[in-house]
Design an enzyme around this catalytic site. Structure first.
Site, PDB file in Angstrom:
ATOM      1  N   HIS A   1      -7.637  -3.169   9.441  1.00 35.63           N
ATOM      2  CA  HIS A   1      -7.993  -3.194   8.611  1.00 35.63           C
ATOM      3  C   HIS A   1      -9.484  -4.018   9.738  1.00 35.63           C
ATOM      4  CE1 HIS A   1      -5.558  -5.194   4.686  1.00 35.63           C
ATOM      5  NE2 HIS A   1      -6.053  -4.118   4.736  1.00 35.63           N
TER       6      HIS A   1
ATOM      7  N   HIS B   1     -12.282  -2.922   1.931  1.00 38.65           N
ATOM      8  CA  HIS B   1     -11.128  -3.327   2.519  1.00 38.65           C
ATOM      9  C   HIS B   1     -11.228  -2.491   4.224  1.00 38.65           C
ATOM     10  CE1 HIS B   1      -6.682  -1.968   1.078  1.00 38.65           C
ATOM     11  NE2 HIS B   1      -6.607  -2.722   2.258  1.00 38.65           N
TER      12      HIS B   1
ATOM     13  N   GLU C   1       0.776  -0.780  -0.225  1.00 39.22           N
ATOM     14  CA  GLU C   1       0.077  -0.268   0.089  1.00 39.22           C
ATOM     15  C   GLU C   1       1.228   0.923  -0.382  1.00 39.22           C
ATOM     16  OE1 GLU C   1      -3.228   0.121  -1.171  1.00 39.22           O
ATOM     17  OE2 GLU C   1      -3.949  -1.613  -0.162  1.00 39.22           O
TER      18      GLU C   1
ATOM     19  N   HIS D   1      -3.158   2.245   8.390  1.00 38.72           N
ATOM     20  CA  HIS D   1      -3.545   2.105   7.254  1.00 38.72           C
ATOM     21  C   HIS D   1      -4.295   0.171   8.431  1.00 38.72           C
ATOM     22  CE1 HIS D   1      -5.788  -0.127   4.203  1.00 38.72           C
ATOM     23  NE2 HIS D   1      -5.006  -1.152   4.464  1.00 38.72           N
TER      24      HIS D   1
HETATM   25 ZN    ZN Z   1      -5.088  -2.851   3.360  1.00 32.98          ZN
END
Ligand code: ZN
Length: 212
Positions: free
Chosen positions: A92, A152, A72, A90
């Site tokens: 999940h 996501h 990412e 980031h």
């Molecule tokens: Zn991700």
């Protein structure tokens, strides 16, 4: 960059401890000048060492490190280009991902949403790691400290890694409140007026007179 890479290890461990990520999902980065230290691809965030965290420049060239940067990284770099962010987280996380798979935005049902810029937008779905996803997140992040990524997860920014990490915790809390609220009834969304009053209040906190 040594201390920044150590920070990635510390907050990586915390992200796993708090259940914000599982396995090798999620990634963090922190910027200094034209360089960005980022978590590597394929390593669980609680198994990082400073040496395993690659350093890239803002154009995406690998500057230091044996391992490949997180897949990412293009999204991180796009957000750095478009914002004043100095760190990005980031994950999940469960409730963030629930909102990101069922809604187009997280409405402000609590005034703390203002800390993330109010309504949090869900960036349209695109395959992970692609320029399309990076562009979608960059657009959803405009004027905000957070965005969700459809089907996501979530992404937050800060002036420091600590700030970006706390923003991720807050985003997850706001998503949990909203999702649990939907299970009980219809959550009331704060109006623009109510939110403006909160901003006004934060600039003019009450002063308590001292007892004579
Ligand atoms: Zn991700």
């Amino acid at each position: 960059m040594r201390s920044l890479r150590e920070q990635l290890c510390e907050y990586g461990r915390r992200a796993v401890e708090l259940g914000l990520v599982i396995g090798t999902s999620g990634n963090l980065s922190v910027r200094e000048g034209e360089l960005v230290a980022v978590t590597p691809s394929g390593v669980a965030l609680d198994r990082l060492t400073p040496e395993t965290c690659p350093v890239v420049d803002v154009e995406g060239h690998l500057v230091e490190g044996e391992l490949q940067p997180s897949s990412e990284t293009p999204m991180h770099l796009a957000v750095y280009q478009a914002t004043d962010a100095r760190a990005i987280v980031h994950t999940h996380s469960v409730f963030g991902t629930v909102v990101a798979t069922t809604m187009t935005e997280l409405p402000p049902v609590h005034y703390n949403a203002l800390l993330l810029g109010g309504t949090v937008k869900v960036a349209p779905y695109a395959t992970y790691g692609t320029p399309e996803l990076a562009a979608n997140v960059r657009a959803a992040m405009e004027g905000k400290r957070a965005a969700l990524m459809a089907n996501h997860g979530g992404v937050t920014i800060g002036a420091t890694l600590e700030e970006a990490f706390e923003a991720t915790r807050l985003l997850e809390w706001l998503c949990e409140v909203y999702v649990r609220g939907l299970g009980v009834g219809k959550p009331t969304v704060l109006t623009d007026e109510q939110l403006a009053a909160v901003v006004e209040r934060s600039f003019n906190p009450p002063e308590f007179p001292r007892r004579p």
